[in-house]
Design a protein around this motif. Structure first.
Motif, PDB file in Angstrom:
ATOM      1  N   MET A 171       0.954  -1.546   0.150  1.00 11.71           N
ATOM      2  CA  MET A 171       0.031   0.147   0.087  1.00 11.71           C
ATOM      3  C   MET A 171       0.444   1.462   0.039  1.00 11.71           C
ATOM      4  O   MET A 171       1.798   1.034   0.840  1.00 11.71           O
ATOM      5  CB  MET A 171      -0.597  -0.350   1.483  1.00 11.71           C
ATOM      6  CG  MET A 171      -0.557  -0.161   2.781  1.00 11.71           C
ATOM      7  SD  MET A 171      -1.514  -1.048   3.897  1.00 11.71           S
ATOM      8  CE  MET A 171      -0.327  -2.411   3.449  1.00 11.71           C
ATOM      9  N   GLY A 172       0.297   2.112  -0.430  1.00 14.15           N
ATOM     10  CA  GLY A 172       0.968   3.330  -0.415  1.00 14.15           C
ATOM     11  C   GLY A 172       0.736   4.393  -1.786  1.00 14.15           C
ATOM     12  O   GLY A 172       1.145   2.902  -2.817  1.00 14.15           O
ATOM     13  N   GLY A 173       1.270   5.002  -2.176  1.00 12.68           N
ATOM     14  CA  GLY A 173       0.837   5.902  -3.740  1.00 12.68           C
ATOM     15  C   GLY A 173       1.865   6.361  -4.301  1.00 12.68           C
ATOM     16  O   GLY A 173       2.591   5.971  -3.597  1.00 12.68           O
TER      17      GLY A 173
ATOM     18  N   ALA B 215      13.557  -8.816   9.043  1.00 18.37           N
ATOM     19  CA  ALA B 215      14.388  -8.305   7.950  1.00 18.37           C
ATOM     20  C   ALA B 215      13.649  -7.494   6.726  1.00 18.37           C
ATOM     21  O   ALA B 215      14.301  -6.260   6.260  1.00 18.37           O
ATOM     22  CB  ALA B 215      15.486  -9.530   7.460  1.00 18.37           C
ATOM     23  N   ALA B 216      12.781  -8.034   6.782  1.00 20.87           N
ATOM     24  CA  ALA B 216      11.630  -7.504   5.480  1.00 20.87           C
ATOM     25  C   ALA B 216      11.169  -6.282   5.397  1.00 20.87           C
ATOM     26  O   ALA B 216      11.469  -4.898   5.116  1.00 20.87           O
ATOM     27  CB  ALA B 216      10.632  -8.355   5.062  1.00 20.87           C
ATOM     28  N   ASN B 217      10.673  -5.934   6.879  1.00 27.80           N
ATOM     29  CA  ASN B 217      10.058  -4.481   7.570  1.00 27.80           C
ATOM     30  C   ASN B 217      10.841  -3.730   7.640  1.00 27.80           C
ATOM     31  O   ASN B 217      10.837  -2.507   7.458  1.00 27.80           O
ATOM     32  CB  ASN B 217       9.673  -4.365   9.195  1.00 27.80           C
ATOM     33  CG  ASN B 217       8.765  -3.895  10.187  1.00 27.80           C
ATOM     34  OD1 ASN B 217       8.147  -2.956   8.733  1.00 27.80           O
ATOM     35  ND2 ASN B 217      10.234  -3.330  10.744  1.00 27.80           N
ATOM     36  N   ASP B 218      12.881  -4.105   7.889  1.00 27.20           N
ATOM     37  CA  ASP B 218      13.817  -3.340   7.799  1.00 27.20           C
ATOM     38  C   ASP B 218      14.374  -2.338   6.789  1.00 27.20           C
ATOM     39  O   ASP B 218      13.952  -1.548   6.475  1.00 27.20           O
ATOM     40  CB  ASP B 218      14.576  -4.168   8.670  1.00 27.20           C
ATOM     41  CG  ASP B 218      15.077  -4.264  10.159  1.00 27.20           C
ATOM     42  OD1 ASP B 218      13.434  -3.494  10.831  1.00 27.20           O
ATOM     43  OD2 ASP B 218      15.339  -5.039  10.766  1.00 27.20           O
TER      44      ASP B 218
ATOM     45  N   GLY C 149       3.908   1.080   2.721  1.00 32.19           N
ATOM     46  CA  GLY C 149       4.036  -0.495   3.479  1.00 32.19           C
ATOM     47  C   GLY C 149       3.600  -0.989   2.912  1.00 32.19           C
ATOM     48  O   GLY C 149       2.750  -1.685   1.684  1.00 32.19           O
ATOM     49  N   THR C 150       3.113  -2.595   3.779  1.00 31.03           N
ATOM     50  CA  THR C 150       2.940  -4.008   3.134  1.00 31.03           C
ATOM     51  C   THR C 150       2.588  -4.908   4.401  1.00 31.03           C
ATOM     52  O   THR C 150       2.940  -5.134   5.165  1.00 31.03           O
ATOM     53  CB  THR C 150       4.463  -4.777   2.321  1.00 31.03           C
ATOM     54  OG1 THR C 150       3.013  -6.009   1.523  1.00 31.03           O
ATOM     55  CG2 THR C 150       5.290  -5.061   2.901  1.00 31.03           C
ATOM     56  N   THR C 151       1.390  -5.733   3.345  1.00 31.62           N
ATOM     57  CA  THR C 151       1.444  -6.485   4.730  1.00 31.62           C
ATOM     58  C   THR C 151       2.863  -8.346   4.452  1.00 31.62           C
ATOM     59  O   THR C 151       3.178  -7.489   3.887  1.00 31.62           O
ATOM     60  CB  THR C 151      -0.249  -7.329   4.121  1.00 31.62           C
ATOM     61  OG1 THR C 151       0.232  -8.334   2.777  1.00 31.62           O
ATOM     62  CG2 THR C 151      -0.994  -6.594   4.574  1.00 31.62           C
ATOM     63  N   LEU C 152       2.241  -8.768   5.373  1.00 30.37           N
ATOM     64  CA  LEU C 152       3.187  -9.987   5.087  1.00 30.37           C
ATOM     65  C   LEU C 152       3.013 -11.338   5.595  1.00 30.37           C
ATOM     66  O   LEU C 152       2.312 -10.969   7.316  1.00 30.37           O
ATOM     67  CB  LEU C 152       4.481 -10.068   5.463  1.00 30.37           C
ATOM     68  CG  LEU C 152       5.432 -10.955   5.025  1.00 30.37           C
ATOM     69  CD1 LEU C 152       5.690 -11.090   3.190  1.00 30.37           C
ATOM     70  CD2 LEU C 152       7.329 -10.889   4.951  1.00 30.37           C
ATOM     71  N   THR C 153       2.719 -11.993   4.675  1.00 35.28           N
ATOM     72  CA  THR C 153       2.183 -13.937   5.619  1.00 35.28           C
ATOM     73  C   THR C 153       2.956 -14.778   4.925  1.00 35.28           C
ATOM     74  O   THR C 153       2.766 -14.714   3.789  1.00 35.28           O
ATOM     75  CB  THR C 153       0.443 -13.845   5.457  1.00 35.28           C
ATOM     76  OG1 THR C 153      -0.656 -13.057   6.048  1.00 35.28           O
ATOM     77  CG2 THR C 153       0.514 -15.339   6.384  1.00 35.28           C
TER      78      THR C 153
ATOM     79  N   LEU D   4       6.039   0.064   8.673  1.00 36.60           N
ATOM     80  CA  LEU D   4       5.815   2.229   9.767  1.00 36.60           C
ATOM     81  C   LEU D   4       6.314   1.561  10.867  1.00 36.60           C
ATOM     82  O   LEU D   4       6.163   2.810  11.094  1.00 36.60           O
ATOM     83  CB  LEU D   4       4.113   0.945  10.568  1.00 36.60           C
ATOM     84  CG  LEU D   4       2.537   0.857   9.394  1.00 36.60           C
ATOM     85  CD1 LEU D   4       1.567   0.686   9.565  1.00 36.60           C
ATOM     86  CD2 LEU D   4       3.090   2.005   7.946  1.00 36.60           C
ATOM     87  N   ASP D   5       7.360   0.539  11.294  1.00 39.05           N
ATOM     88  CA  ASP D   5       7.158   1.740  12.463  1.00 39.05           C
ATOM     89  C   ASP D   5       8.826   0.275  12.709  1.00 39.05           C
ATOM     90  O   ASP D   5       8.835  -1.052  12.405  1.00 39.05           O
ATOM     91  CB  ASP D   5       6.899   1.053  14.317  1.00 39.05           C
ATOM     92  CG  ASP D   5       6.796   1.136  15.207  1.00 39.05           C
ATOM     93  OD1 ASP D   5       8.292   1.439  15.622  1.00 39.05           O
ATOM     94  OD2 ASP D   5       6.108   2.026  15.704  1.00 39.05           O
TER      95      ASP D   5
END
Ligand code: MG
Length: 256
Positions: free
Chosen positions: A39-41, A72-75, A91-95, A162-163
């Motif tokens: 997500m994100g423009g 690591a993916a978040n970073d 940002g993104t979801t991750l499952t 996000l964080d």
């Protein structure tokens, strides 16, 4: 008994959006799969999901450890956004799931993409959405059925990017032969009810057929979002005709 997976995937832009911000990973060799919904423009969503998938795969390949790979993916998403004004706020979801030697599928999860288990004809959701409506359901303020139609259902409360302080849900699932596990982005679950998903997953056909059937159902229902579905069939023994094409095809499939 050794558990093996036969994995099929399908992804589609849907009927409304002009590009596909979902990403996925299937690495048959590692037994590693993932779905990411960015997500994100300004193409930020595509970059976020692709960055997360790449970093997850790189970290898992190097170090193992699913939770560390999600961190690591978040970073990586945070770093990428930090270096480019146009990507700020993406940002993104991750499952993600990985099959262990003992036949346990460990699922690491952040956001509102989902994993389900179909066992003996019964469909169970494995993951919890990190979303406002899911919190309202947990608090008893909405029913599951109301949540499926609630206009606020895309508001997520946890995502990558996000964080730097990320909480990752971990769900171990001990697989038995005959189990079918399905990973998907919300482009499926916002368009197709849990009951229909169960019906489509129980129909005749292999993993790839089932994945495509679910994507088609979301499009038939309007396809308002990108749709990504992975279907994992757990088997004790693979017939030779299933193993051989996969070897020829290479072990690493992805769309990023
Ligand atoms: Mg989506």
């Amino acid at each position: 008994m050794t558990i093996r997976l036969v994995i099929g995937e399908a992804t589609d832009v849907g009927k409304v959006r002009d590009h596909n911000e979902d990403g996925y990973l299937v690495d048959d060799g590692l037994g590693l799969v993932a779905v990411a919904d960015g997500m994100g423009g300004h193409r930020g969503g595509e970059v976020a999901s692709a960055t997360a998938i790449e970093a997850l795969h790189a970290s898992f390949t190097q170090h193992g450890g699913l939770r560390d790979a999600v961190v690591a993916a978040n970073d990586a998403v945070l770093d990428r956004a930090d270096g480019d004004e146009a990507l700020r706020g993406m940002g993104t979801t991750l499952t993600a799931g990985v099959l262990g030697d003992d036949g346990t599928l460990l699922i690491g999860h952040v956001g509102d993409s989902r994993a389900y288990l179909l066992r003996d004809g019964e469909l169970t959701r494995i993951t919890t959405d990190h979303s406002l409506v899911e919190e309202l359901v947990a608090a008893g303020e909405l029913t599951e059925e109301e949540a499926e139609r609630d206009p606020r259902r895309s508001m997520i409360t946890r995502a990558l990017g996000l964080d730097s302080d990320l909480v990752v849900d971990l769900h171990p699932v001990i697989l038995v032969p005959g189990d079918r596990v399905m990973f998907c982005s919300d482009g499926l679950t916002n368009m197709v009810s849990g009951r229909e998903i169960a019906d489509l997953l129980t129909k005749e056909g292999g993993a790839a057929t089932a994945a495509q059937r679910l994507v088609d159902a979301a499009n038939d229902a309007g396809g308002v979002d990108n749709i990504t579905v992975l279907v994992l069939d757990a088997t004790g023994d693979l017939p030779a005709d299933v193993v051989e094409p996969r070897k020829r095809r290479g072990i690493f499939r992805r769309r990023v």
